[in-house]
Design a protein around this motif. Structure first.
Motif, PDB file in Angstrom:
ATOM      1  N   GLU A 150       0.966  -0.985   0.171  1.00  0.00           N
ATOM      2  CA  GLU A 150       0.087  -0.005   0.019  1.00  0.00           C
ATOM      3  C   GLU A 150       1.052   1.196  -0.025  1.00  0.00           C
ATOM      4  N   ASP A 151       0.235   2.392   0.088  1.00  0.00           N
ATOM      5  CA  ASP A 151       0.897   3.614   0.083  1.00  0.00           C
ATOM      6  C   ASP A 151       1.970   3.719   1.336  1.00  0.00           C
ATOM      7  N   PHE A 152       3.194   4.160   0.952  1.00  0.00           N
ATOM      8  CA  PHE A 152       4.209   4.171   1.957  1.00  0.00           C
ATOM      9  C   PHE A 152       4.353   2.854   2.805  1.00  0.00           C
ATOM     10  N   SER A 153       4.534   1.800   2.304  1.00  0.00           N
ATOM     11  CA  SER A 153       4.276   0.285   2.859  1.00  0.00           C
ATOM     12  C   SER A 153       5.079  -0.381   2.036  1.00  0.00           C
ATOM     13  N   VAL A 154       6.086  -0.972   2.647  1.00  0.00           N
ATOM     14  CA  VAL A 154       7.077  -2.114   1.614  1.00  0.00           C
ATOM     15  C   VAL A 154       7.284  -3.318   2.096  1.00  0.00           C
ATOM     16  N   VAL A 155       7.090  -4.313   1.122  1.00  0.00           N
ATOM     17  CA  VAL A 155       7.234  -5.567   1.620  1.00  0.00           C
ATOM     18  C   VAL A 155       8.603  -6.222   1.017  1.00  0.00           C
ATOM     19  N   PHE A 156       9.496  -6.600   2.086  1.00  0.00           N
ATOM     20  CA  PHE A 156      10.592  -7.081   1.761  1.00  0.00           C
ATOM     21  C   PHE A 156      10.523  -8.586   1.285  1.00  0.00           C
ATOM     22  N   ALA A 157      10.608  -8.687  -0.039  1.00  0.00           N
ATOM     23  CA  ALA A 157      10.159 -10.160  -0.876  1.00  0.00           C
ATOM     24  C   ALA A 157      11.210 -10.879  -1.295  1.00  0.00           C
ATOM     25  N   GLY A 158      12.420 -10.560  -1.330  1.00  0.00           N
ATOM     26  CA  GLY A 158      13.588 -11.488  -1.580  1.00  0.00           C
ATOM     27  C   GLY A 158      14.633 -10.982  -1.148  1.00  0.00           C
ATOM     28  N   GLN A 159      15.547 -12.040  -0.576  1.00  0.00           N
ATOM     29  CA  GLN A 159      16.636 -11.645  -0.150  1.00  0.00           C
ATOM     30  C   GLN A 159      17.522 -11.540  -1.255  1.00  0.00           C
ATOM     31  N   GLY A 160      18.589 -10.566  -1.120  1.00  0.00           N
ATOM     32  CA  GLY A 160      19.555 -10.308  -2.304  1.00  0.00           C
ATOM     33  C   GLY A 160      20.812  -9.859  -1.817  1.00  0.00           C
ATOM     34  N   PHE A 161      21.311  -9.205  -2.842  1.00  0.00           N
ATOM     35  CA  PHE A 161      22.755  -8.390  -2.345  1.00  0.00           C
ATOM     36  C   PHE A 161      23.052  -7.370  -3.164  1.00  0.00           C
ATOM     37  N   ASN A 162      23.701  -6.382  -2.656  1.00  0.00           N
ATOM     38  CA  ASN A 162      23.996  -4.947  -3.416  1.00  0.00           C
ATOM     39  C   ASN A 162      25.504  -4.796  -3.466  1.00  0.00           C
ATOM     40  N   TRP A 163      25.943  -4.586  -4.840  1.00  0.00           N
ATOM     41  CA  TRP A 163      27.319  -4.374  -5.007  1.00  0.00           C
ATOM     42  C   TRP A 163      27.451  -3.044  -5.473  1.00  0.00           C
ATOM     43  N   LEU A 164      28.381  -2.473  -4.789  1.00  0.00           N
ATOM     44  CA  LEU A 164      28.544  -0.827  -4.847  1.00  0.00           C
ATOM     45  C   LEU A 164      29.951  -0.656  -5.545  1.00  0.00           C
ATOM     46  N   GLY A 165      30.031   0.336  -6.417  1.00  0.00           N
ATOM     47  CA  GLY A 165      31.490   0.672  -6.942  1.00  0.00           C
ATOM     48  C   GLY A 165      31.342   1.954  -7.551  1.00  0.00           C
ATOM     49  N   ASP A 166      32.457   2.186  -7.795  1.00  0.00           N
ATOM     50  CA  ASP A 166      32.706   3.958  -8.530  1.00  0.00           C
ATOM     51  C   ASP A 166      33.606   3.532 -10.037  1.00  0.00           C
ATOM     52  N   PRO A 167      32.833   3.769 -10.707  1.00  0.00           N
ATOM     53  CA  PRO A 167      33.610   3.476 -12.478  1.00  0.00           C
ATOM     54  C   PRO A 167      34.797   4.324 -12.260  1.00  0.00           C
ATOM     55  N   GLN A 168      34.829   5.331 -11.566  1.00  0.00           N
ATOM     56  CA  GLN A 168      36.307   6.239 -11.413  1.00  0.00           C
ATOM     57  C   GLN A 168      37.099   5.556 -10.715  1.00  0.00           C
ATOM     58  N   GLN A 169      36.671   4.638 -10.196  1.00  0.00           N
ATOM     59  CA  GLN A 169      37.656   3.874  -9.322  1.00  0.00           C
ATOM     60  C   GLN A 169      38.228   4.564  -7.985  1.00  0.00           C
ATOM     61  N   GLY A 170      37.480   5.466  -7.408  1.00  0.00           N
ATOM     62  CA  GLY A 170      37.800   5.791  -6.047  1.00  0.00           C
ATOM     63  C   GLY A 170      37.830   4.937  -4.855  1.00  0.00           C
ATOM     64  N   ASP A 171      38.550   5.523  -3.772  1.00  0.00           N
ATOM     65  CA  ASP A 171      38.303   4.438  -2.648  1.00  0.00           C
ATOM     66  C   ASP A 171      36.840   4.325  -2.051  1.00  0.00           C
ATOM     67  N   PRO A 172      36.877   3.056  -1.038  1.00  0.00           N
ATOM     68  CA  PRO A 172      35.238   2.730  -0.829  1.00  0.00           C
ATOM     69  C   PRO A 172      35.171   3.636   0.303  1.00  0.00           C
ATOM     70  N   PRO A 173      34.027   4.271   0.276  1.00  0.00           N
ATOM     71  CA  PRO A 173      33.572   5.171   1.293  1.00  0.00           C
ATOM     72  C   PRO A 173      33.529   4.722   2.630  1.00  0.00           C
ATOM     73  N   GLN A 174      33.688   5.567   3.718  1.00  0.00           N
ATOM     74  CA  GLN A 174      33.563   5.367   5.141  1.00  0.00           C
ATOM     75  C   GLN A 174      32.341   4.892   5.362  1.00  0.00           C
ATOM     76  N   TRP A 175      31.354   5.192   4.979  1.00  0.00           N
ATOM     77  CA  TRP A 175      29.913   5.048   5.514  1.00  0.00           C
ATOM     78  C   TRP A 175      29.790   3.541   5.299  1.00  0.00           C
ATOM     79  N   LEU A 176      30.372   2.735   4.382  1.00  0.00           N
ATOM     80  CA  LEU A 176      29.824   1.438   4.236  1.00  0.00           C
ATOM     81  C   LEU A 176      29.537   0.662   5.435  1.00  0.00           C
ATOM     82  N   ASN A 177      30.198   1.058   6.500  1.00  0.00           N
ATOM     83  CA  ASN A 177      29.929   0.416   8.005  1.00  0.00           C
ATOM     84  C   ASN A 177      28.621   0.697   8.379  1.00  0.00           C
TER      85      ASN A 177
END
Ligand code: NAD
Ligand code: KPL
Length: 306
Positions: free
Chosen positions: A136-163
């Motif tokens: 419904e509006d402003f209500s979400v169901v977490f339907a599938g476990q998965g994974f998130n790959w993050l990266g910078d195509p300019q190849q900088g360092d990983p950010p501090q906030w990943l923790n």
């Protein structure tokens, strides 16, 4: 030290999934909603809800519209690919120097459009296999476990906030090969999603069209190789067959978009691929034919074909 707020642009399925998990971990989150009427609807609701494993919790995350005054240091863009560039443009004047933008969009093309629009910001591309939908509006169901790959195509360092993602229970890994990941997912989506729409079937029913899938995969492999993505081509056909089997009972995201009369992300999937093929001089007769059939199918249903 003051914690940087997470501004979430787009409180749809994935945006809400990220916002609620970050808020649950005690991190400062702000939702950026489309317009004052969406803001009023959200205020009336009293917060954003997350349903996970049958449990539902509501989080009173502060919300605002694009024209709020607060500067934005970290922005998570959770709109559809076709909305990403105009949505970022609407908040561009609020971005601080050195702002970071996480782009959750599926497919390719929208990320570069955003990066060109705000060259002063660092754009981090995300490839997500998590699944969420709105019940419904402003209500979400977490339907599938998965994974998130993050990266910078300019190849900088990983950010501090990943923790912070770790603390919020958002499964992720930093990769120097984010473009390989995005191209691979794009190829998988191009092999499966359009055919499920054209045959009007669940993913598993494509097993009955194995020859067509195989021929498509052969072309996809050639495109990936000819536009400098050989890594993304390795074992593609085998993975496509595995995904078809593993998700046999599911309807693809494009099938669901069409069934529900929503605009698809075709331009950022098949459209991007056919354009890349043309630029690299790669002959993709089958992919072009499927794209044309899909465009006709969408037009026949009164849906945008871009
Ligand atoms: P969605 O349609 O549920 O949410 C998008 C939200 O963005 C909507 O609420 C819309 O109103 C909002 N929006 C659009 N323009 C805006 C603007 N200018 N200002 C503020 N809000 C704006 O979409 P979704 O399913 O969350 O998908 C987002 C992206 O993530 C897509 O590219 C999709 O392919 C990708 N993705 C989704 C899932 C999933 O399970 N939902 C999984 C993996 C990847
Ligand atoms: O990601 C998908 C989708 O439906 O968008 C899968 C299940 C992999 C099919 O392409």
């Amino acid at each position: 030290m003051k914690t940087t707020p997470w501004h979430i642009l787009g409180a749809g399925s994935l945006g809400s999934l990220w916002a609620t998990r970050l808020a649950r971990a005690g991190l400062p989150v702000r939702l950026i909603l489309r317009n004052p009427s969406r803001l009023a609807a959200y205020s009336a609701k009293g917060g954003l809800s997350l349903s996970e494993q049958g449990e539902r919790a509501t989080f009173a995350i502060p919300a605002q519209t694009f024209d709020a005054q607060e500067p934005i240091q970290r922005l998570l863009v959770a709109c559809k690919a076709y909305d990403a560039e105009p949505a970022v443009a609407s908040v561009a004047s609020r971005l601080t120097s050195g702002a970071e933008i996480l782009l959750l969009q599926n497919g390719l093309g929208s990320q570069d459009a955003v990066a060109a629009l705000v060259p002063q910001a660092r754009c981090i591309f995300v490839s997500s296999t998590e699944g969420a939908f709105r019940d419904e509006d402003f209500s979400v169901v977490f339907a599938g476990q998965g994974f998130n790959w993050l990266g910078d195509p300019q190849q900088g360092d990983p950010p501090q906030w990943l923790n912070e993602l770790t603390g919020a229970g958002i499964p992720h890994q930093w990769t120097s090969e984010i473009l390989d990941r995005l191209w691979r997912k794009l190829a998988l989506n191009c092999a499966i999603n359009p055919l499920t729409v054209l045959h009007g079937c669940r993913n598993g029913e494509l097993q009955a069209h194995a020859e067509e899938v195989r021929a498509l995969c052969d072309e996809l492999v050639r495109v990936l190789q000819s536009c400098g993505q050989p890594q993304a081509a390795i074992g593609l056909q085998e993975e496509v067959m595995r995904v078809i089997e593993a998700t046999a009972a599911n309807y693809s995201s494009m099938y669901q978009d069409v069934a529900q009369g929503r605009r698809t992300e075709i331009s950022y999937l098949l459209g991007h691929l056919c354009k890349a093929a043309a630029l690299s001089g790669c002959d993709v007769r089958l992919l072009n034919r499927i794209r044309t059939r899909l465009i006709d199918h969408l037009s026949g249903k009164g849906l945008p074909s871009n």
